[in-house]
Write a protein that holds these residues in place. Structure first.
Motif, PDB file in Angstrom:
ATOM      1  N   GLY A  57       0.773  -1.230   0.000  1.00  0.00           N
ATOM      2  CA  GLY A  57       0.000   0.000   0.000  1.00  0.00           C
ATOM      3  C   GLY A  57       0.805   1.280   0.000  1.00  0.00           C
ATOM      4  N   HIS A  58       2.074   1.213  -0.395  1.00  0.00           N
ATOM      5  CA  HIS A  58       2.969   2.370  -0.320  1.00  0.00           C
ATOM      6  C   HIS A  58       3.056   3.062  -1.679  1.00  0.00           C
ATOM      7  CE1 HIS A  58       5.943   4.367   2.239  1.00  0.00           C
ATOM      8  NE2 HIS A  58       6.660   4.552   1.150  1.00  0.00           N
ATOM      9  N   PRO A  59       3.373   4.371  -1.704  1.00  0.00           N
ATOM     10  CA  PRO A  59       3.598   5.038  -2.996  1.00  0.00           C
ATOM     11  C   PRO A  59       4.683   4.325  -3.794  1.00  0.00           C
ATOM     12  CG  PRO A  59       3.424   6.666  -1.244  1.00  0.00           C
ATOM     13  CD  PRO A  59       3.444   5.324  -0.581  1.00  0.00           C
ATOM     14  N   PRO A  60       4.542   4.258  -5.108  1.00  0.00           N
ATOM     15  CA  PRO A  60       5.462   3.448  -5.922  1.00  0.00           C
ATOM     16  C   PRO A  60       6.865   4.037  -5.974  1.00  0.00           C
ATOM     17  CG  PRO A  60       4.032   4.756  -7.333  1.00  0.00           C
ATOM     18  CD  PRO A  60       3.525   4.939  -5.931  1.00  0.00           C
ATOM     19  N   PRO A  61       7.893   3.179  -5.993  1.00  0.00           N
ATOM     20  CA  PRO A  61       9.265   3.674  -6.161  1.00  0.00           C
ATOM     21  C   PRO A  61       9.442   4.289  -7.546  1.00  0.00           C
ATOM     22  CG  PRO A  61       9.229   1.391  -5.380  1.00  0.00           C
ATOM     23  CD  PRO A  61       7.844   1.722  -5.818  1.00  0.00           C
ATOM     24  N   VAL A  62      10.428   5.160  -7.645  1.00  0.00           N
ATOM     25  CA  VAL A  62      10.786   5.741  -8.937  1.00  0.00           C
ATOM     26  C   VAL A  62      12.187   5.253  -9.291  1.00  0.00           C
ATOM     27  CG1 VAL A  62      11.164   7.850 -10.251  1.00  0.00           C
ATOM     28  CG2 VAL A  62       9.327   7.751  -8.558  1.00  0.00           C
ATOM     29  N   PHE A  63      12.330   4.756 -10.516  1.00  0.00           N
ATOM     30  CA  PHE A  63      13.574   4.130 -10.969  1.00  0.00           C
ATOM     31  C   PHE A  63      14.181   4.987 -12.070  1.00  0.00           C
ATOM     32  CE2 PHE A  63      16.143   0.933 -13.168  1.00  0.00           C
ATOM     33  CZ  PHE A  63      16.717   0.252 -12.104  1.00  0.00           C
ATOM     34  N   LEU A  64      15.414   5.421 -11.846  1.00  0.00           N
ATOM     35  CA  LEU A  64      16.125   6.240 -12.824  1.00  0.00           C
ATOM     36  C   LEU A  64      17.111   5.350 -13.571  1.00  0.00           C
ATOM     37  CD1 LEU A  64      16.544   9.124 -13.913  1.00  0.00           C
ATOM     38  CD2 LEU A  64      18.302   9.435 -12.156  1.00  0.00           C
ATOM     39  N   HIS A  65      16.855   5.131 -14.851  1.00  0.00           N
ATOM     40  CA  HIS A  65      17.701   4.264 -15.660  1.00  0.00           C
ATOM     41  C   HIS A  65      19.038   4.941 -15.966  1.00  0.00           C
ATOM     42  CE1 HIS A  65      14.631   1.164 -16.638  1.00  0.00           C
ATOM     43  NE2 HIS A  65      13.791   2.161 -16.414  1.00  0.00           N
ATOM     44  N   PRO A  66      20.058   4.147 -16.299  1.00  0.00           N
ATOM     45  CA  PRO A  66      21.365   4.743 -16.617  1.00  0.00           C
ATOM     46  C   PRO A  66      21.314   5.729 -17.779  1.00  0.00           C
ATOM     47  CG  PRO A  66      21.588   2.383 -16.242  1.00  0.00           C
ATOM     48  CD  PRO A  66      20.121   2.670 -16.261  1.00  0.00           C
ATOM     49  N   ASP A  67      20.357   5.552 -18.717  1.00  0.00           N
ATOM     50  CA  ASP A  67      20.275   6.464 -19.859  1.00  0.00           C
ATOM     51  C   ASP A  67      19.492   7.737 -19.548  1.00  0.00           C
ATOM     52  OD1 ASP A  67      17.699   5.537 -19.685  1.00  0.00           O
ATOM     53  OD2 ASP A  67      17.664   4.553 -21.651  1.00  0.00           O
ATOM     54  N   GLY A  68      19.044   7.902 -18.286  1.00  0.00           N
ATOM     55  CA  GLY A  68      18.352   9.120 -17.893  1.00  0.00           C
ATOM     56  C   GLY A  68      16.840   9.015 -17.866  1.00  0.00           C
ATOM     57  N   ARG A  69      16.282   7.885 -18.309  1.00  0.00           N
ATOM     58  CA  ARG A  69      14.827   7.714 -18.249  1.00  0.00           C
ATOM     59  C   ARG A  69      14.391   7.500 -16.801  1.00  0.00           C
ATOM     60  NH1 ARG A  69      13.108   3.193 -19.960  1.00  0.00           N
ATOM     61  NH2 ARG A  69      15.158   2.196 -20.174  1.00  0.00           N
ATOM     62  N   ALA A  70      13.329   8.173 -16.406  1.00  0.00           N
ATOM     63  CA  ALA A  70      12.766   8.011 -15.066  1.00  0.00           C
ATOM     64  C   ALA A  70      11.452   7.250 -15.184  1.00  0.00           C
ATOM     65  CB  ALA A  70      12.545   9.362 -14.402  1.00  0.00           C
ATOM     66  N   GLU A  71      11.337   6.160 -14.439  1.00  0.00           N
ATOM     67  CA  GLU A  71      10.177   5.275 -14.555  1.00  0.00           C
ATOM     68  C   GLU A  71       9.556   5.039 -13.183  1.00  0.00           C
ATOM     69  OE1 GLU A  71       9.214   0.595 -15.746  1.00  0.00           O
ATOM     70  OE2 GLU A  71      11.256   1.395 -15.848  1.00  0.00           O
ATOM     71  N   THR A  72       8.240   5.103 -13.130  1.00  0.00           N
ATOM     72  CA  THR A  72       7.520   4.733 -11.915  1.00  0.00           C
ATOM     73  C   THR A  72       7.300   3.225 -11.929  1.00  0.00           C
ATOM     74  OG1 THR A  72       6.367   6.867 -11.883  1.00  0.00           O
ATOM     75  CG2 THR A  72       5.433   5.091 -10.565  1.00  0.00           C
ATOM     76  N   LEU A  73       7.819   2.533 -10.934  1.00  0.00           N
ATOM     77  CA  LEU A  73       7.693   1.075 -10.884  1.00  0.00           C
ATOM     78  C   LEU A  73       6.287   0.707 -10.415  1.00  0.00           C
ATOM     79  CD1 LEU A  73      11.124   0.008  -9.335  1.00  0.00           C
ATOM     80  CD2 LEU A  73      10.461   0.149 -11.742  1.00  0.00           C
ATOM     81  N   ARG A  74       5.530   0.110 -11.302  1.00  0.00           N
ATOM     82  CA  ARG A  74       4.150  -0.263 -10.985  1.00  0.00           C
ATOM     83  C   ARG A  74       4.137  -1.627 -10.298  1.00  0.00           C
ATOM     84  NH1 ARG A  74       0.617   4.130 -11.841  1.00  0.00           N
ATOM     85  NH2 ARG A  74       1.552   5.423 -13.467  1.00  0.00           N
ATOM     86  N   LEU A  75       4.496  -1.633  -9.032  1.00  0.00           N
ATOM     87  CA  LEU A  75       4.467  -2.872  -8.267  1.00  0.00           C
ATOM     88  C   LEU A  75       3.033  -3.213  -7.893  1.00  0.00           C
ATOM     89  CD1 LEU A  75       7.382  -2.112  -5.763  1.00  0.00           C
ATOM     90  CD2 LEU A  75       7.540  -3.214  -7.994  1.00  0.00           C
ATOM     91  N   PRO A  76       2.713  -4.507  -7.744  1.00  0.00           N
ATOM     92  CA  PRO A  76       1.393  -4.852  -7.201  1.00  0.00           C
ATOM     93  C   PRO A  76       1.202  -4.138  -5.866  1.00  0.00           C
ATOM     94  CG  PRO A  76       2.505  -6.814  -8.028  1.00  0.00           C
ATOM     95  CD  PRO A  76       3.509  -5.701  -8.083  1.00  0.00           C
ATOM     96  N   PRO A  77       0.170  -3.304  -5.726  1.00  0.00           N
ATOM     97  CA  PRO A  77       0.098  -2.406  -4.569  1.00  0.00           C
ATOM     98  C   PRO A  77      -0.023  -3.112  -3.233  1.00  0.00           C
ATOM     99  CG  PRO A  77      -1.950  -2.360  -5.811  1.00  0.00           C
ATOM    100  CD  PRO A  77      -0.987  -3.144  -6.632  1.00  0.00           C
ATOM    101  N   GLY A  78      -0.757  -4.213  -3.161  1.00  0.00           N
ATOM    102  CA  GLY A  78      -0.946  -4.880  -1.883  1.00  0.00           C
ATOM    103  C   GLY A  78      -1.761  -4.024  -0.923  1.00  0.00           C
TER     104      GLY A  78
END
Length: 427
Positions: free
Chosen positions: A184-205
């Protein structure tokens, strides 16, 4: 009667006084004025007393919360860490935000951020209990979904009104993989080596403490140079902005930071993230944990499966000798072979399945021997006539550090040796 002094009597002590003066050209105070002054002093004293108690409780809760947060983050091979904790702008709104980084066997590290709902000393105390529970569960080397499952059970034992959110992940610098689960936590944000920033859509639980809801782990590639940002909802949610708008704002902030420096330095990155907050965004506490994944190169890792047979210790010595020659660590060959022989011999004695042997060359030379027997080895004093029982004393004497960790599949016994100093370049 041109002066009235009315004491401000709190619940246990006098907290001050009210002084009322009347000019000479005005009529003197009357009995009614004395009554009004007395009532005014009484109500004022109660208000001041409550404010003092409220401020004291907030101070104690804030001190309690900070004491329960890690004083420093561990130095783990293959990952760099940075963190921030920012209390709410309203000092009385002390919450249960926490973060942690926990070293695990095999140079892995567990990353966790959580938030106990509510703002009180109780929230801070519950946070401390849940953080301790996570550390204990992490030491058992359980998968992330099982850690959250047992944490959920513990929260229910603490009381049905204690709800928390949590995200828990384990990073392996050898496989360059990240396994995460969310409650139930806000999703982590993942910054790729090439500079792309992605919100990790984990199963929320479901949040911790709800009970009866399974959790699910997701495996994410974590290549060298990638950055993971874990945070509590105070960073992305406020009275003027919903969570998902805040998450998108955070993702864009990270992407912009990566345009300047790739990959961005962790400490400036944390400051950059917090700089996006305005006064209206400080309704809640903020916990922030950033991890930069460097990994361990494959050339610095050697791994074998060995059958638990009588000739296995000899084979292990030969395998280790060849690897140390390739790594130009011949000066450590004799001591390492001896230590490996002792640890592998002990594993062969109790294992019923293949043994694992792994060498890691990082800041130190680390050797790990795993087997399926859960009993941890203990040093004991061998009698003069005993033929065995001295192996761990030898390991303790020759190794820089050593230890044993119980896993869900058995145990791992490890030791470390100091790498020889590099010779200066003759040129």
């Amino acid at each position: 009667r041109r002066v009235i002094v009315a004491p401000l009597r709190g619940r246990r002590r006098v907290v001050g006084a009210v002084l009322l003066l009347r000019r000479a050209d005005r009529p003197p105070f009357t009995e009614d004025d004395l009554l009004v002054a007395s009532q005014l002093a009484t109500h004022t004293a109660l208000g001041v007393d409550k404010a003092v108690l409220y401020g004291r409780e907030a101070y104690i809760a804030d001190a309690l919360q900070r004491a329960m947060l890690p004083s420093s983050l561990p130095r783990s091979t293959g990952v760099r860490l940075a963190s921030r904790y920012l209390p709410a702008a309203e000092t009385a709104r002390v919450g249960g935000d926490w973060y942690d980084a926990i070293p695990l066997p095999g140079n892995r590290v567990a990353l966790v951020v959580g938030d106990v709902m509510g703002h009180s000393m109780t929230s801070a105390a519950i946070m401390g209990q849940l953080r301790t529970t996570v550390q204990t569960l992490a030491g058992l080397d359980l998968p992330p979904e099982e850690v959250l499952h047992h944490l959920d059970e513990q929260a229910q034992r603490l009381g049905s009104d204690h709800i928390a959110t949590c995200v828990y992940g384990v990073y392996d610098p050898v496989s360059h993989r990240l396994v995460m689960a969310n409650a139930g936590h806000p999703p982590p944000v993942f910054l790729h080596p090439d500079g792309r920033a992605e919100t990790l859509r984990l199963p929320p639980g479901a949040p911790i403490g709800v009970g009866g809801v399974p959790f699910e782990s997701v495996e994410v590639p974590a290549p060298p140079g990638a950055t993971l940002l874990l945070y509590t909802d105070g960073l992305v949610e406020s009275r003027t902005r919903d969570v998902w708008s805040g998450v998108e704002r955070l993702r864009e902030r990270l992407r912009t930071a990566a345009e300047t420096t790739r990959p961005p330095q962790l400490e400036p990155l944390c400051d950059c993230v917090l700089d996006m907050l305005g006064p209206e965004d400080r309704d809640d506490d903020i916990a922030l944990l950033a991890a930069r994944f460097d990994g361990i190169p494959p050339r610095d890792v050697a791994y074998w499966f060995l059958e638990p047979q009588a000739q296995t210790p000899g084979r292990a010595r030969r395998l280790v000798r060849r690897v140390l020659q390739r790594w130009e660590l011949d000066s450590l060959s004799e001591s390492t072979e001896l230590l490996v022989s002792e640890v592998v011999t002990n594993a062969v004695r109790y294992a019923t399945r293949p043994i694992t042997l792994r060498l890691l060359r990082t800041e130190v030379l680390r050797c790990e021997v795993g087997d399926d027997a859960p009993t941890l080895p203990r040093m004991r004093h061998a009698a003069a006539g005993d033929e065995g029982g001295r192996g761990l004393f030898m390991v303790n004497r020759l190794a820089r550090r050593w230890g044993a960790t119980r896993l869900s599949t058995g145990k791992v016994v490890w030791f470390e040796q100091t790498l020889p100093a590099k010779r200066p370049d003759p040129s």
